[in-house]
Each structure stands twice: as C-alpha cells, then as structure tokens.
Design an enzyme around this catalytic site. Structure first.
Site, PDB file in Angstrom:
ATOM      1  CD  GLN A  72      24.808  29.716   8.918  1.00  0.00           C
ATOM      2  OE1 GLN A  72      25.796  30.130   9.513  1.00  0.00           O
ATOM      3  NE2 GLN A  72      24.846  29.302   7.652  1.00  0.00           N
ATOM      4  CB  CYS A 102      31.322  26.769  11.140  1.00  0.00           C
ATOM      5  SG  CYS A 102      32.548  27.814  11.961  1.00  0.00           S
ATOM      6  CE  LYS A 141      27.862  28.465   3.046  1.00  0.00           C
ATOM      7  NZ  LYS A 141      29.213  28.292   3.599  1.00  0.00           N
ATOM      8  N   GLY A 204      31.930  28.859  -3.139  1.00  0.00           N
ATOM      9  CA  GLY A 204      33.369  28.655  -3.147  1.00  0.00           C
ATOM     10  C   GLY A 204      34.046  29.238  -4.364  1.00  0.00           C
ATOM     11  CG  ASP A 205      37.655  29.078  -4.942  1.00  0.00           C
ATOM     12  OD1 ASP A 205      37.896  29.658  -3.868  1.00  0.00           O
ATOM     13  OD2 ASP A 205      38.199  28.000  -5.276  1.00  0.00           O
ATOM     14  N   GLY A 227      30.619  34.794  -0.881  1.00  0.00           N
ATOM     15  CA  GLY A 227      31.100  35.234   0.413  1.00  0.00           C
ATOM     16  C   GLY A 227      32.201  36.262   0.287  1.00  0.00           C
ATOM     17  NE  ARG A 228      36.939  33.154   1.357  1.00  0.00           N
ATOM     18  CZ  ARG A 228      37.811  32.152   1.243  1.00  0.00           C
ATOM     19  NH1 ARG A 228      39.049  32.308   1.654  1.00  0.00           N
ATOM     20  NH2 ARG A 228      37.444  31.013   0.698  1.00  0.00           N
TER      21      ARG A 228
END
Length: 337
Positions: A72, A102, A141, A204-205, A227-228
């Site tokens: 990326q 970002c 993205k 997301g989430d 991700g997280r």
C-alpha cells in the site's frame, strides 16, 4: 472463487493495512494464522520515489509466506505514485494498493489519503498511472466520503472501476468520523449492489467471528477486512477459518516469537522494545492482570527483561470476564489506514 486481480485467495478474510502495525512480522503471523491477504502499512510514495532508505525498509517482506504481496502506498500526484509503484514492483510487490482513506492531517494536506476523496478525477488518474507504469493489479481503499454531507463512495467506485481498479476496500466511516462512532455497513451493501463485478472489501467494526459472518451476510461483500479486531488477537483469522482460539501456551509463544521478529525487523534492541509495547498491551487486553503487566513492561527497556515478564504473565493468563469490552486506545500510528 475469491479472485483479486489474477490471484485466487483461499478465504474472504483480509488483514487491514495499519500504520505502525502492518509491518512484516505481524503480516507474517496473520498469514500463517489464516489471513488470505495482508497489505503493508501505508508507505510514502515520495519516500520510495526518492529512494529514502528509511522508507525502503518498509518494502521488506517474506516471499515464502506473503503470497500475494500487496504494497500500500500513499500520495497525491499520479506521476509520483507511478514511480513509487515501479520501485515497489521491482522490490517484489504483486499488488499495488492505494490509500485513499487515511484521515491524518499530515497525509490529507498533501492531497493524499482521504484528500483524494475530494478530487475523484485525480484519484482515477492515480490508478491509471500506476496500472500503465507497472502492469500490476491496482486496488484502492476509500472511506464513505469526506463527511456526512459528502458521501461520494459510489462516485469514487465508478471512476476507479473505469480506471481499472481490480478491487475496492471501503472503511464505512467518513473522514470526519476518523475512527469514532459506528461504521455504516449499508454503504458496503450499496457499493456491492451497484458494482456487482467489482471485488468489494468491507471494513469497519469487525471484532469477532460473528461480526465477520454478519458483515458478509448483511452486505454481500466479497471480503472482510479486519483491522483493530486483530490487534492482540491474530488468532481471529484461525477461528474464522474453522480453527480454535489461542491457548495460554500458544499466546505466550507467539508473543515471544513476534517480539523477536519485531526486534530483528527494527534493528535497534531498545527501540524495538519500546515500539513493541503497544503490541504487548493489545496481546494482554482482556486477560487477568493486564493493567499491572502493561505498567510493568512500559518501564522495561531490556529485551531479556521483557521476555521474562512476558513468560510470567502470558504462560498462565486467563481471560478476565470483567474486562471492559471496548478496544484498547489506538492512535493514527496504530490504526486503520
């Protein structure tokens, strides 16, 4: 079949590119535990174009494990992005991913990251320039839009597809949201409905196996980008592909393996220990005694002392049912790109 450009992926679960996190050691771990694709963290096009030695270090990858290798890059100028992509291709990149999401000010003010959401023709020009210069598949993205009043993800997708984008990831938040609030998965569903032939990666989430399955079912997306939810829990990818959660023994050994690989990648032993502290905090999250462990390791600079602390804590650490459910704090250096 799950296709992304010429590549067939073994499952629909992808590690999100995260600044300060998606370095080679963590990508290799995620791949080995079942992730189908692990793009690099966002790498500066200007740094690559100018052959900056610090930037070039981010190109390091494990050719035996990282298949395909997705790089990326971020930047705002088509010509510079094309030159940077050529550097990446020559270093082994098989897919070029463009960061158009970002939200960090220092990225956006140069017309990169989420800044490209405000200039759709230029975003498309970046895709064309990279495709023409490298011949590699190009993915992007994006976010849902700059803010709630400018949700232009469908317009972005149309232009990017026309430019030759091979796959599109959408973090279903706006730039104004950053990483706060709730991701609106209806944007992912709308994107897939309007562009059925374009591989769509929802983001997301997604923090659990149930979340990932629910996103696939609710949106119809082709891939789920995590991700997280994978911070401190790369075993999530193993669970998603039918495997068991981590045992305390596995957790301990993997943390030690990750720490050693991180130290080798980083180079400076003391600097590596300090930069690895955030990973230790994430690995400890939800385990009994995590707060005391974090406090302890944040005072340590010696690799041996950290190893001793890790062995004492993780070898017998059990899940703490009273631990808060919220994610550990994640700043832009360790967050979704």
């Amino acid at each position: 079949m799950l296709k992304l450009g010429p590549y067939t992926l073994p499952n629909p679960y992808i590690l999100a590119p995260m600044a300060g996190v998606s370095e080679r050691p963590f990508r290799v771990i995620a791949f080995r535990l079942g992730a189908a694709l692990c793009p690099t963290e966002l790498v500066s096009a200007q740094g690559l174009m100018r052959q900056n030695q610090r930037t070039l270090k981010y190109l390091r990858y494990d050719a035996q494990v990282e298949k395909p290798y997705s790089l990326q890059i971020f930047g705002g100028e088509p010509e510079a992005m094309a030159l940077a992509a050529q550097v990446g291709r020559d270093a082994g990149a098989q897919i070029i991913d463009i960061n158009m999401g970002c939200p960090v000010k220092k990225v956006v003010r140069n017309g990169a990251g989420s800044g490209l959401l405000c200039d759709v023709p230029r975003a498309a020009a970046v895709v064309r320039a990279i495709r023409d210069a490298t011949g590699l598949p190009v993915t992007c993205k994006i976010r849902s839009g700059w803010d709630a009043q400018s949700l232009n993800y469908l317009q972005m997708a149309e232009s990017l597809q026309e430019a030759g984008c091979a796959g599109l990831a959408i973090h279903a938040r706006t730039r104004a949201q950053g990483y706060s609030g709730q991701a609106d998965w209806s944007h992912i569903a709308s994107l897939k409905r309007h562009f059925p032939e374009l591989p769509i990666m929802g983001n997301g989430d997604v923090k659990t196996v149930a979340d990932a399955h629910r996103m696939l079912d609710a949106t119809g997306c082709d891939f789920v980008m995590i991700g997280r939810g994978a911070l401190g829990n790369p075993w999530l990818f193993r669970e998603l592909t039918g495997g068991p959660p981590a045992t305390p023994e596995e957790r301990c050994e993997l943390v030690l393996e990750h720490a050693q690989a991180h130290a080798e990648f980083f180079g400076d032993p003391v600097g590596a220990v300090r930069s690895f502290r955030r990973h230790l905090a994430w690995y400890a999250h939800g385990l009994k005694g995590a707060a005391h462990f974090r406090s302890e390791v944040n005072q340590l600079d010696s690799p041996q002392a950290v190893e001793d602390s890790v062995r004492r804590f993780f070898a017998g650490a059990d899940t703490d049912p009273s631990a808060p459910l919220e994610e550990p704090e994640v700043d832009y250096r360790a967050a979704l790109g």
